[in-house]
Motif scaffolding. Sequence first.
Motif, PDB file in Angstrom:
ATOM      1  N   LYS A  17       0.867  -1.134  -0.104  1.00 46.94           N
ATOM      2  CA  LYS A  17      -0.038   0.012   0.192  1.00 46.94           C
ATOM      3  C   LYS A  17       0.808   1.335   0.125  1.00 46.94           C
ATOM      4  O   LYS A  17       0.739   2.312  -0.741  1.00 46.94           O
ATOM      5  CB  LYS A  17      -0.878   0.015   1.239  1.00 46.94           C
ATOM      6  CG  LYS A  17      -1.716   1.268   1.467  1.00 46.94           C
ATOM      7  CD  LYS A  17      -2.586   1.081   2.723  1.00 46.94           C
ATOM      8  CE  LYS A  17      -3.396   2.120   2.914  1.00 46.94           C
ATOM      9  NZ  LYS A  17      -4.262   2.134   4.037  1.00 46.94           N
ATOM     10  N   GLU A  18       2.040   1.385   0.973  1.00 48.49           N
ATOM     11  CA  GLU A  18       2.923   2.414   0.406  1.00 48.49           C
ATOM     12  C   GLU A  18       3.714   2.495  -0.363  1.00 48.49           C
ATOM     13  O   GLU A  18       3.959   3.446  -1.111  1.00 48.49           O
ATOM     14  CB  GLU A  18       3.911   2.123   2.029  1.00 48.49           C
ATOM     15  CG  GLU A  18       3.071   2.455   3.496  1.00 48.49           C
ATOM     16  CD  GLU A  18       4.161   2.310   4.749  1.00 48.49           C
ATOM     17  OE1 GLU A  18       5.517   2.220   4.259  1.00 48.49           O
ATOM     18  OE2 GLU A  18       3.539   2.069   5.704  1.00 48.49           O
ATOM     19  N   LEU A  19       3.947   1.375  -1.175  1.00 49.94           N
ATOM     20  CA  LEU A  19       4.882   1.230  -2.211  1.00 49.94           C
ATOM     21  C   LEU A  19       3.973   1.831  -3.529  1.00 49.94           C
ATOM     22  O   LEU A  19       4.566   2.753  -4.416  1.00 49.94           O
ATOM     23  CB  LEU A  19       5.332  -0.140  -2.718  1.00 49.94           C
ATOM     24  CG  LEU A  19       6.000  -0.457  -3.714  1.00 49.94           C
ATOM     25  CD1 LEU A  19       7.465   0.219  -3.743  1.00 49.94           C
ATOM     26  CD2 LEU A  19       6.285  -1.895  -4.058  1.00 49.94           C
ATOM     27  N   PHE A  20       2.868   1.604  -3.349  1.00 48.54           N
ATOM     28  CA  PHE A  20       1.909   1.961  -4.602  1.00 48.54           C
ATOM     29  C   PHE A  20       1.290   3.411  -4.395  1.00 48.54           C
ATOM     30  O   PHE A  20       0.344   3.704  -5.047  1.00 48.54           O
ATOM     31  CB  PHE A  20       0.788   1.037  -4.861  1.00 48.54           C
ATOM     32  CG  PHE A  20       1.498  -0.101  -5.743  1.00 48.54           C
ATOM     33  CD1 PHE A  20       1.430  -0.147  -7.116  1.00 48.54           C
ATOM     34  CD2 PHE A  20       2.133  -1.155  -5.038  1.00 48.54           C
ATOM     35  CE1 PHE A  20       1.941  -1.159  -8.037  1.00 48.54           C
ATOM     36  CE2 PHE A  20       2.560  -2.232  -5.910  1.00 48.54           C
ATOM     37  CZ  PHE A  20       2.592  -2.069  -7.318  1.00 48.54           C
ATOM     38  N   GLU A  21       1.536   4.096  -3.110  1.00 43.42           N
ATOM     39  CA  GLU A  21       0.742   5.175  -2.660  1.00 43.42           C
ATOM     40  C   GLU A  21       0.823   6.154  -3.840  1.00 43.42           C
ATOM     41  O   GLU A  21       2.067   6.500  -4.179  1.00 43.42           O
ATOM     42  CB  GLU A  21       1.473   5.805  -1.383  1.00 43.42           C
ATOM     43  CG  GLU A  21       0.511   6.873  -0.894  1.00 43.42           C
ATOM     44  CD  GLU A  21       1.037   7.467   0.383  1.00 43.42           C
ATOM     45  OE1 GLU A  21       0.567   8.023   1.238  1.00 43.42           O
ATOM     46  OE2 GLU A  21       2.261   6.787   1.091  1.00 43.42           O
ATOM     47  N   ASP A  22       0.038   7.015  -4.220  1.00 43.68           N
ATOM     48  CA  ASP A  22      -0.067   8.100  -5.232  1.00 43.68           C
ATOM     49  C   ASP A  22       0.322   7.470  -6.602  1.00 43.68           C
ATOM     50  O   ASP A  22       0.532   8.492  -7.327  1.00 43.68           O
ATOM     51  CB  ASP A  22       0.878   9.270  -4.694  1.00 43.68           C
ATOM     52  CG  ASP A  22       0.500   9.935  -3.414  1.00 43.68           C
ATOM     53  OD1 ASP A  22      -0.707  10.177  -3.163  1.00 43.68           O
ATOM     54  OD2 ASP A  22       1.184  10.124  -2.824  1.00 43.68           O
ATOM     55  N   MET A  23       0.354   6.241  -6.761  1.00 43.38           N
ATOM     56  CA  MET A  23       0.923   5.845  -8.052  1.00 43.38           C
ATOM     57  C   MET A  23      -0.643   5.691  -8.981  1.00 43.38           C
ATOM     58  O   MET A  23      -1.571   5.377  -8.356  1.00 43.38           O
ATOM     59  CB  MET A  23       1.460   4.310  -7.839  1.00 43.38           C
ATOM     60  CG  MET A  23       2.056   3.921  -9.265  1.00 43.38           C
ATOM     61  SD  MET A  23       2.629   2.064  -9.096  1.00 43.38           S
ATOM     62  CE  MET A  23       4.402   2.690  -8.392  1.00 43.38           C
ATOM     63  N   LYS A  24      -0.353   5.952 -10.159  1.00 44.17           N
ATOM     64  CA  LYS A  24      -1.365   5.836 -11.260  1.00 44.17           C
ATOM     65  C   LYS A  24      -1.061   4.722 -12.246  1.00 44.17           C
ATOM     66  O   LYS A  24       0.057   4.853 -12.693  1.00 44.17           O
ATOM     67  CB  LYS A  24      -1.576   7.195 -11.731  1.00 44.17           C
ATOM     68  CG  LYS A  24      -2.366   8.123 -10.850  1.00 44.17           C
ATOM     69  CD  LYS A  24      -2.863   9.241 -11.315  1.00 44.17           C
ATOM     70  CE  LYS A  24      -3.683  10.188 -10.634  1.00 44.17           C
ATOM     71  NZ  LYS A  24      -4.276  11.485 -11.190  1.00 44.17           N
ATOM     72  N   ILE A  25      -2.042   4.017 -12.781  1.00 41.01           N
ATOM     73  CA  ILE A  25      -1.876   3.278 -14.012  1.00 41.01           C
ATOM     74  C   ILE A  25      -2.810   3.692 -14.851  1.00 41.01           C
ATOM     75  O   ILE A  25      -3.959   3.737 -14.576  1.00 41.01           O
ATOM     76  CB  ILE A  25      -1.922   1.806 -13.613  1.00 41.01           C
ATOM     77  CG1 ILE A  25      -0.607   1.336 -12.559  1.00 41.01           C
ATOM     78  CG2 ILE A  25      -1.899   0.801 -14.821  1.00 41.01           C
ATOM     79  CD1 ILE A  25      -0.846   0.039 -12.220  1.00 41.01           C
ATOM     80  N   ASP A  26      -2.336   4.178 -16.147  1.00 34.59           N
ATOM     81  CA  ASP A  26      -3.374   4.567 -17.181  1.00 34.59           C
ATOM     82  C   ASP A  26      -4.303   5.729 -16.607  1.00 34.59           C
ATOM     83  O   ASP A  26      -5.315   5.722 -16.699  1.00 34.59           O
ATOM     84  CB  ASP A  26      -4.054   3.242 -17.779  1.00 34.59           C
ATOM     85  CG  ASP A  26      -3.293   2.497 -18.597  1.00 34.59           C
ATOM     86  OD1 ASP A  26      -2.269   2.751 -19.019  1.00 34.59           O
ATOM     87  OD2 ASP A  26      -3.657   1.267 -18.695  1.00 34.59           O
ATOM     88  N   ASP A  27      -3.550   6.565 -15.923  1.00 43.55           N
ATOM     89  CA  ASP A  27      -4.547   7.725 -15.345  1.00 43.55           C
ATOM     90  C   ASP A  27      -5.636   7.299 -14.241  1.00 43.55           C
ATOM     91  O   ASP A  27      -6.527   7.905 -13.838  1.00 43.55           O
ATOM     92  CB  ASP A  27      -5.051   8.578 -16.405  1.00 43.55           C
ATOM     93  CG  ASP A  27      -4.393   9.771 -16.649  1.00 43.55           C
ATOM     94  OD1 ASP A  27      -3.134  10.115 -15.706  1.00 43.55           O
ATOM     95  OD2 ASP A  27      -4.730  10.487 -17.603  1.00 43.55           O
TER      96      ASP A  27
END
Length: 96
Positions: A17-27
Amino acid sequence: MDILFSTNEIQELKDCKELFEDMKIDDVTVVCFEIIDDLIHKNNMYQREDVVCAYEQFELAVELLKEIEWFDSSRLEHILPKVKQLLIFQNEVNCC
């Protein structure tokens, strides 16, 4: 129906969850780990669309992490069936 996650599994999900925080895939913001954490702890109810999205994102995240050399995705691969079961159950609850 209770799906039991070990303390280590819950911690692995929180780390992701922390690793992917604020990450976007295809917007689209990656929210699957937040949704899974909420469902495990019964903190929130989600609409069917959110649950389906979470499952699709989680599968995609596991596949992505398998390709990263420095990341050991074996624990997530082990958790995948439990997450699938949790999300399918939540989806069934929302349908009834």
